[in-house]
Write a protein that holds these residues in place. Sequence first.
Motif, PDB file in Angstrom:
ATOM      1  N   LYS A 215      43.194  51.077  29.716  1.00 50.42           N
ATOM      2  CA  LYS A 215      43.955  52.338  29.693  1.00 50.42           C
ATOM      3  C   LYS A 215      43.351  53.357  30.652  1.00 50.42           C
ATOM      4  O   LYS A 215      44.068  54.008  31.427  1.00 50.42           O
ATOM      5  CB  LYS A 215      44.004  52.914  28.273  1.00 50.42           C
ATOM      6  CG  LYS A 215      44.862  54.165  28.167  1.00 50.42           C
ATOM      7  CD  LYS A 215      44.886  54.729  26.743  1.00 50.42           C
ATOM      8  CE  LYS A 215      45.694  53.860  25.831  1.00 50.42           C
ATOM      9  NZ  LYS A 215      45.895  54.470  24.488  1.00 50.42           N
ATOM     10  N   ARG A 219      44.694  54.962  34.725  1.00 53.33           N
ATOM     11  CA  ARG A 219      44.788  56.388  35.046  1.00 53.33           C
ATOM     12  C   ARG A 219      43.851  56.786  36.194  1.00 53.33           C
ATOM     13  O   ARG A 219      43.768  57.952  36.557  1.00 53.33           O
ATOM     14  CB  ARG A 219      44.474  57.243  33.813  1.00 53.33           C
ATOM     15  CG  ARG A 219      45.485  57.067  32.675  1.00 53.33           C
ATOM     16  CD  ARG A 219      45.226  58.051  31.528  1.00 53.33           C
ATOM     17  NE  ARG A 219      45.351  59.433  31.962  1.00 53.33           N
ATOM     18  CZ  ARG A 219      46.509  60.098  32.020  1.00 53.33           C
ATOM     19  NH1 ARG A 219      47.634  59.500  31.684  1.00 53.33           N
ATOM     20  NH2 ARG A 219      46.534  61.364  32.412  1.00 53.33           N
ATOM     21  N   VAL A 250      53.846  50.091  30.888  1.00 56.76           N
ATOM     22  CA  VAL A 250      52.721  50.236  31.818  1.00 56.76           C
ATOM     23  C   VAL A 250      53.152  49.888  33.240  1.00 56.76           C
ATOM     24  O   VAL A 250      52.860  50.611  34.203  1.00 56.76           O
ATOM     25  CB  VAL A 250      51.541  49.342  31.372  1.00 56.76           C
ATOM     26  CG1 VAL A 250      50.491  49.240  32.478  1.00 56.76           C
ATOM     27  CG2 VAL A 250      50.902  49.892  30.103  1.00 56.76           C
ATOM     28  N   ALA A 253      55.482  52.495  34.832  1.00 57.91           N
ATOM     29  CA  ALA A 253      54.721  53.681  35.249  1.00 57.91           C
ATOM     30  C   ALA A 253      53.920  53.411  36.513  1.00 57.91           C
ATOM     31  O   ALA A 253      53.818  54.267  37.401  1.00 57.91           O
ATOM     32  CB  ALA A 253      53.804  54.135  34.117  1.00 57.91           C
ATOM     33  N   ASP A 257      54.398  55.537  39.752  1.00 53.48           N
ATOM     34  CA  ASP A 257      53.146  56.151  40.224  1.00 53.48           C
ATOM     35  C   ASP A 257      53.217  57.671  40.274  1.00 53.48           C
ATOM     36  O   ASP A 257      52.878  58.300  41.292  1.00 53.48           O
ATOM     37  CB  ASP A 257      52.769  55.592  41.598  1.00 53.48           C
ATOM     38  CG  ASP A 257      51.264  55.604  41.830  1.00 53.48           C
ATOM     39  OD1 ASP A 257      50.519  55.762  40.851  1.00 53.48           O
ATOM     40  OD2 ASP A 257      50.843  55.460  42.992  1.00 53.48           O
ATOM     41  N   ASP A 258      53.629  58.263  39.179  1.00 55.82           N
ATOM     42  CA  ASP A 258      53.697  59.723  39.074  1.00 55.82           C
ATOM     43  C   ASP A 258      52.277  60.287  38.987  1.00 55.82           C
ATOM     44  O   ASP A 258      51.482  59.847  38.150  1.00 55.82           O
ATOM     45  CB  ASP A 258      54.488  60.105  37.819  1.00 55.82           C
ATOM     46  CG  ASP A 258      54.831  61.581  37.766  1.00 55.82           C
ATOM     47  OD1 ASP A 258      53.951  62.419  38.084  1.00 55.82           O
ATOM     48  OD2 ASP A 258      55.975  61.918  37.415  1.00 55.82           O
ATOM     49  N   ASP A 260      51.225  62.842  37.636  1.00 50.64           N
ATOM     50  CA  ASP A 260      50.944  63.403  36.311  1.00 50.64           C
ATOM     51  C   ASP A 260      50.384  62.358  35.352  1.00 50.64           C
ATOM     52  O   ASP A 260      49.832  62.711  34.309  1.00 50.64           O
ATOM     53  CB  ASP A 260      52.214  64.010  35.713  1.00 50.64           C
ATOM     54  CG  ASP A 260      52.626  65.300  36.411  1.00 50.64           C
ATOM     55  OD1 ASP A 260      51.810  65.848  37.185  1.00 50.64           O
ATOM     56  OD2 ASP A 260      53.767  65.757  36.196  1.00 50.64           O
ATOM     57  N   ASP A 261      50.532  61.087  35.686  1.00 54.29           N
ATOM     58  CA  ASP A 261      50.029  60.019  34.823  1.00 54.29           C
ATOM     59  C   ASP A 261      48.592  59.626  35.146  1.00 54.29           C
ATOM     60  O   ASP A 261      48.064  58.683  34.552  1.00 54.29           O
ATOM     61  CB  ASP A 261      50.921  58.779  34.960  1.00 54.29           C
ATOM     62  CG  ASP A 261      52.324  58.999  34.404  1.00 54.29           C
ATOM     63  OD1 ASP A 261      52.473  59.867  33.538  1.00 54.29           O
ATOM     64  OD2 ASP A 261      53.255  58.306  34.857  1.00 54.29           O
ATOM     65  N   LEU A 262      47.968  60.335  36.086  1.00 55.24           N
ATOM     66  CA  LEU A 262      46.628  59.983  36.530  1.00 55.24           C
ATOM     67  C   LEU A 262      45.621  61.076  36.177  1.00 55.24           C
ATOM     68  O   LEU A 262      45.987  62.244  36.023  1.00 55.24           O
ATOM     69  CB  LEU A 262      46.624  59.761  38.042  1.00 55.24           C
ATOM     70  CG  LEU A 262      47.605  58.706  38.577  1.00 55.24           C
ATOM     71  CD1 LEU A 262      47.579  58.686  40.098  1.00 55.24           C
ATOM     72  CD2 LEU A 262      47.286  57.336  38.014  1.00 55.24           C
ATOM     73  N   ASP A 263      44.365  60.689  36.067  1.00 60.72           N
ATOM     74  CA  ASP A 263      43.273  61.647  35.850  1.00 60.72           C
ATOM     75  C   ASP A 263      42.673  61.988  37.214  1.00 60.72           C
ATOM     76  O   ASP A 263      41.765  61.307  37.706  1.00 60.72           O
ATOM     77  CB  ASP A 263      42.204  61.042  34.929  1.00 60.72           C
ATOM     78  CG  ASP A 263      42.723  60.785  33.527  1.00 60.72           C
ATOM     79  OD1 ASP A 263      43.549  61.582  33.051  1.00 60.72           O
ATOM     80  OD2 ASP A 263      42.316  59.775  32.916  1.00 60.72           O
ATOM     81  N   TYR A 290      47.343  62.462  45.730  1.00 64.53           N
ATOM     82  CA  TYR A 290      48.113  62.651  44.491  1.00 64.53           C
ATOM     83  C   TYR A 290      48.149  64.130  44.081  1.00 64.53           C
ATOM     84  O   TYR A 290      49.175  64.632  43.625  1.00 64.53           O
ATOM     85  CB  TYR A 290      47.516  61.826  43.358  1.00 64.53           C
ATOM     86  CG  TYR A 290      47.803  60.341  43.434  1.00 64.53           C
ATOM     87  CD1 TYR A 290      49.106  59.866  43.400  1.00 64.53           C
ATOM     88  CD2 TYR A 290      46.763  59.410  43.529  1.00 64.53           C
ATOM     89  CE1 TYR A 290      49.371  58.494  43.453  1.00 64.53           C
ATOM     90  CE2 TYR A 290      47.022  58.050  43.592  1.00 64.53           C
ATOM     91  CZ  TYR A 290      48.332  57.592  43.552  1.00 64.53           C
ATOM     92  OH  TYR A 290      48.588  56.250  43.621  1.00 64.53           O
ATOM     93  N   GLN A 294      51.457  66.388  43.570  1.00 66.90           N
ATOM     94  CA  GLN A 294      51.629  67.092  42.297  1.00 66.90           C
ATOM     95  C   GLN A 294      51.876  68.582  42.514  1.00 66.90           C
ATOM     96  O   GLN A 294      52.696  69.200  41.822  1.00 66.90           O
ATOM     97  CB  GLN A 294      50.382  66.877  41.437  1.00 66.90           C
ATOM     98  CG  GLN A 294      50.484  67.409  40.018  1.00 66.90           C
ATOM     99  CD  GLN A 294      49.189  67.178  39.262  1.00 66.90           C
ATOM    100  OE1 GLN A 294      48.135  67.692  39.640  1.00 66.90           O
ATOM    101  NE2 GLN A 294      49.248  66.387  38.207  1.00 66.90           N
TER     102      GLN A 294
END
Length: 449
Positions: A215, A219, A250, A253, A257-258, A260-263, A290, A294
């Motif tokens: 998980k 991210r 998964v 997503a 590759d948005d 907002d879905d990444l850290d 990214y 964003q």
Amino acid sequence: MKELKSPFDNLPSLSQEEALKILCTPINKLELASDYYKAAFHLSKFPGPLTERALLRLVESESSELPVVIARKKAVEGLARLRCIAAIPAIGRCLTSSDPYLVEISAWALQELDCQDPDLHQVMMSLLDDRKQHRRVLIQSLACLGVVSAAPRIKSLQDDATPGVRGAALAAMFRLCGHRDRLLELELHLALPVQVDRHLAIQDVIDAGEFGLLKATLRAPVSPTFRMRALNSLWPEEVGQQNDLDLLVVLDALMRDDPDDLDLVHRYDESPTDSFLIEELFGTDFSRCYLAVQTLRSRNPKELWPLLLKCWERAKKDYGAIYFFMILFRCITDWPEKAQQKIQDFCFFALDRRWPDFIKFKPASILTLMHYSPEIACSHLSQWLNPEKSPYWACRYAALLAIEPLLHLEGWGALLENISSNKEDPHRFVRAKANSLEMNHIGASPPAS
């Protein structure tokens, strides 16, 4: 002899006979210093005794001439890929070379050949004390070979100053001894400020084989190619759900590759200008790219469009910029009317067959083209879903994802016929998506009268 061609082979072609002839040519008669390297590279595509003997002679050469030094490493790699077990002693002797790059490729080759020679294991372990060596690869090879006796030395490297060494040691200790006490430290490596260290951290997660780290890996702000590799490695065969993760959710997503879905690792101290943000799309650190996308999604597209046009031709020469342009075009939808055709043309440019099949922006381009021109995009669907014409599984998956919203619309149901063959697709993720689309369509269809 049949040639085993790699999809990433961009070197001028050589037959087996031509390659063997080059390796028999004296150095002073070579046309180019790289000729031996080129010959060794191509020979590995022709399995058999002739190839193995020629590559072995190269590995055993003690010449310090540059053409030989360069080609020797490629010969070691080739013998490993050919699974030439007889080459283990010769490759093992390369571990004592003063060239750390030859030592590195030799350690990897011994891993690939499943070398179980305890004497060679001991040599590899002793090299862990030499900071001039590529200790990360040595750790990985010892762990992969299951050399438990290496654990004490590897354990001491869990606190090494170099993140790549540290991460490999953490993964190896879990793999060799089942030590979980420090495994979660790999999550911190996924957010390291240097992108290469984040790439290495994903490989460490893969090497550890620990599903619980997936998980966080998904991210990580790196190219989706790395995250796809982790998913493919860690996700169990023929399983739709695992713990609290759904495979198709998964995968969908990952394809979209948005940001907002990444850290994301980076932040802006002050609000940057539009020009600065667009320039960031040309950077090499994906976390910064990214972050730029964003931030741009909240800006006025009418003001952004002229700025994009100024760097349009430059973007067409930059792999990373093409990818992030595609994401930006989907994150912002209300572009000026005159932009629509330009975006469509850009998608077709990115999908041109002259680009390598496995390039990362092709799946993104399919999604973007379908977003703006579904009728035109659907005319290419049979090509995108065909494994022979579209060998990259992510492209086939992206095509299925792109048509999913259309399947329940009046007049678009016939698209379902396009995906029937993908229920037997060579890649398990594409099979799962195709079967899911059919099941969902049948479930949502009104009963027959």
